[in-house]
Design a protein around this motif. Sequence first.
Motif, PDB file in Angstrom:
ATOM      1  N   ARG A   1       0.832  -1.198   0.000  1.00 51.97           N
ATOM      2  CA  ARG A   1       0.000   0.000   0.000  1.00 51.97           C
ATOM      3  C   ARG A   1       0.876   1.261   0.000  1.00 51.97           C
ATOM      4  NH1 ARG A   1      -4.305   0.095   4.639  1.00 51.97           N
ATOM      5  NH2 ARG A   1      -4.689   2.105   3.613  1.00 51.97           N
TER       6      ARG A   1
ATOM      7  N   THR B   1      -5.841 -10.195  -2.417  1.00 46.85           N
ATOM      8  CA  THR B   1      -5.904  -8.790  -2.015  1.00 46.85           C
ATOM      9  C   THR B   1      -5.391  -7.951  -3.168  1.00 46.85           C
ATOM     10  OG1 THR B   1      -5.515  -9.325   0.315  1.00 46.85           O
ATOM     11  CG2 THR B   1      -5.144  -7.049  -0.372  1.00 46.85           C
TER      12      THR B   1
ATOM     13  N   GLU C   1      -4.921   1.708  -1.889  1.00 49.84           N
ATOM     14  CA  GLU C   1      -6.060   1.096  -1.219  1.00 49.84           C
ATOM     15  C   GLU C   1      -6.068  -0.410  -1.449  1.00 49.84           C
ATOM     16  OE1 GLU C   1      -9.775   2.874  -2.093  1.00 49.84           O
ATOM     17  OE2 GLU C   1      -9.103   4.913  -1.669  1.00 49.84           O
ATOM     18  N   ALA C   2      -6.390  -1.173  -0.406  1.00 52.33           N
ATOM     19  CA  ALA C   2      -6.414  -2.629  -0.478  1.00 52.33           C
ATOM     20  C   ALA C   2      -7.851  -3.141  -0.437  1.00 52.33           C
ATOM     21  CB  ALA C   2      -5.614  -3.229   0.669  1.00 52.33           C
ATOM     22  N   THR C   3      -8.157  -4.113  -1.309  1.00 54.10           N
ATOM     23  CA  THR C   3      -9.489  -4.711  -1.379  1.00 54.10           C
ATOM     24  C   THR C   3      -9.364  -6.227  -1.387  1.00 54.10           C
ATOM     25  OG1 THR C   3     -10.294  -2.841  -2.694  1.00 54.10           O
ATOM     26  CG2 THR C   3     -11.633  -4.843  -2.706  1.00 54.10           C
ATOM     27  N   ARG C   4     -10.090  -6.892  -0.474  1.00 54.36           N
ATOM     28  CA  ARG C   4     -10.082  -8.357  -0.441  1.00 54.36           C
ATOM     29  C   ARG C   4     -11.111  -8.904  -1.424  1.00 54.36           C
ATOM     30  NH1 ARG C   4      -7.907 -11.509   3.572  1.00 54.36           N
ATOM     31  NH2 ARG C   4      -8.578 -13.139   2.149  1.00 54.36           N
ATOM     32  N   ILE C   5     -10.757  -9.960  -2.105  1.00 50.84           N
ATOM     33  CA  ILE C   5     -11.612 -10.597  -3.104  1.00 50.84           C
ATOM     34  C   ILE C   5     -11.634 -12.091  -2.829  1.00 50.84           C
ATOM     35  CG2 ILE C   5     -11.978 -10.991  -5.580  1.00 50.84           C
ATOM     36  CD1 ILE C   5     -10.091  -8.416  -5.873  1.00 50.84           C
TER      37      ILE C   5
ATOM     38  N   ARG D   1      -9.915   1.151  -9.112  1.00 47.51           N
ATOM     39  CA  ARG D   1     -10.112  -0.003  -8.240  1.00 47.51           C
ATOM     40  C   ARG D   1     -11.072  -0.997  -8.874  1.00 47.51           C
ATOM     41  NH1 ARG D   1     -14.330  -1.214  -5.386  1.00 47.51           N
ATOM     42  NH2 ARG D   1     -14.192  -2.614  -3.580  1.00 47.51           N
ATOM     43  N   ASP D   2     -12.190  -0.516  -9.444  1.00 46.33           N
ATOM     44  CA  ASP D   2     -13.180  -1.428 -10.010  1.00 46.33           C
ATOM     45  C   ASP D   2     -12.591  -2.251 -11.153  1.00 46.33           C
ATOM     46  OD1 ASP D   2     -15.056  -0.550  -8.226  1.00 46.33           O
ATOM     47  OD2 ASP D   2     -16.068   0.806  -9.634  1.00 46.33           O
TER      48      ASP D   2
ATOM     49  N   VAL E   1     -10.326  -4.935  -9.643  1.00 50.08           N
ATOM     50  CA  VAL E   1     -11.118  -5.991  -9.001  1.00 50.08           C
ATOM     51  C   VAL E   1     -11.724  -6.914 -10.059  1.00 50.08           C
ATOM     52  CG1 VAL E   1     -13.201  -6.462  -7.645  1.00 50.08           C
ATOM     53  CG2 VAL E   1     -11.584  -4.711  -6.890  1.00 50.08           C
TER      54      VAL E   1
END
Length: 342
Positions: free
Chosen positions: A224, A244, A250-254, A297-298, A301
């Motif tokens: 990050r 991740t 920014e971090a997003t878990r999937i 981000r989208d 992801v």
Amino acid sequence: MTVAPGDDRDPPRVTAVGAAAVDEWYAVSNLPEPDGGAYASEVETAPGGVGANVAAGLDRLGREVGLVSRVGDDEYGDLARSWLAETGVDGSRVSVGDDPTTRSVILSAPDGERAIVTAGESFRELRLDPATLDSIVASEVVFLTAYTPDRVARAVLDRVLEMGEPDRPALVFDLSGPVEELAGRGTEPETVHGYLHRADLFVAGGVAAPAYFGGREAAVDRLRAVRDASVGPAVLTHGADGMTAIVDGEATRIDAFDVDVVDTTGAGDAFLAGLIDRWLLADGRAAGRGSAEERSRDALVDAVRFAAAVAAINCTERFTQTGLPTREEVESFLAARGVELR
């Protein structure tokens, strides 16, 4: 097919630098503990190697891809090259040397988990002549794994950094393998550090990341801090625990997809092929580089979900390359689960 160094054909859209290896696969009753044992009910031989797996994965998705590698002048090398010739991967930059071909013994347990032991010096002794290095950096995307010999990884990084925007290729680096496994064999920590700060896409596996960063959470925190909008995204993979995605700090878990696992060997390589395809190739180079909006981000992801589908399908078949899906198979897999990508 062997092409002379002076070959002036157009470079493939993607060049993967990595091993074209032979996997000796053992279906064992269990993964043995120290001083323990296991029984192998089946023994088979299949194509492997991170570089060849990623290249074959991209080929199955319909991408133009070439492989830079090195095999031995032995029966394993003949096998590796014959398997590669059955794909659409350009193998004209796969050289042949006197060292034993890189090969892996894979112990695969009934639950799909595995242990891997690798031997053979052929890929470790890879050298880049000027024509090969020129061909690599002329591609739109260059993929390297941390199993790449340090002198090769460093040469590619240095050459790319000498090139100005927008002429240089997008760099993808896979931090594969713990430090002790790579010592004297793969990319050294100093060079990994260079890719950490310079690669357009940085991917780290669940075993390698803690070894370099001191744990999963420490890896997320470090990435990050380093992978901001001026550099590019990073993705940490955690096996069945998901991924991740890190973009613009920014971090997003999937979540991973739930499937009936047959063999997890090569799932990470399948994931990499899907991620490169969706993030860097779907809409041209700008899909993964350029404005902040393009690196949103989208979008990342969605790319990770697509890649996770590629890996999940791969886990439902034995061996890596025989289980690599086509684009149509990935799209059907996602549609059956109600997943819509933007």
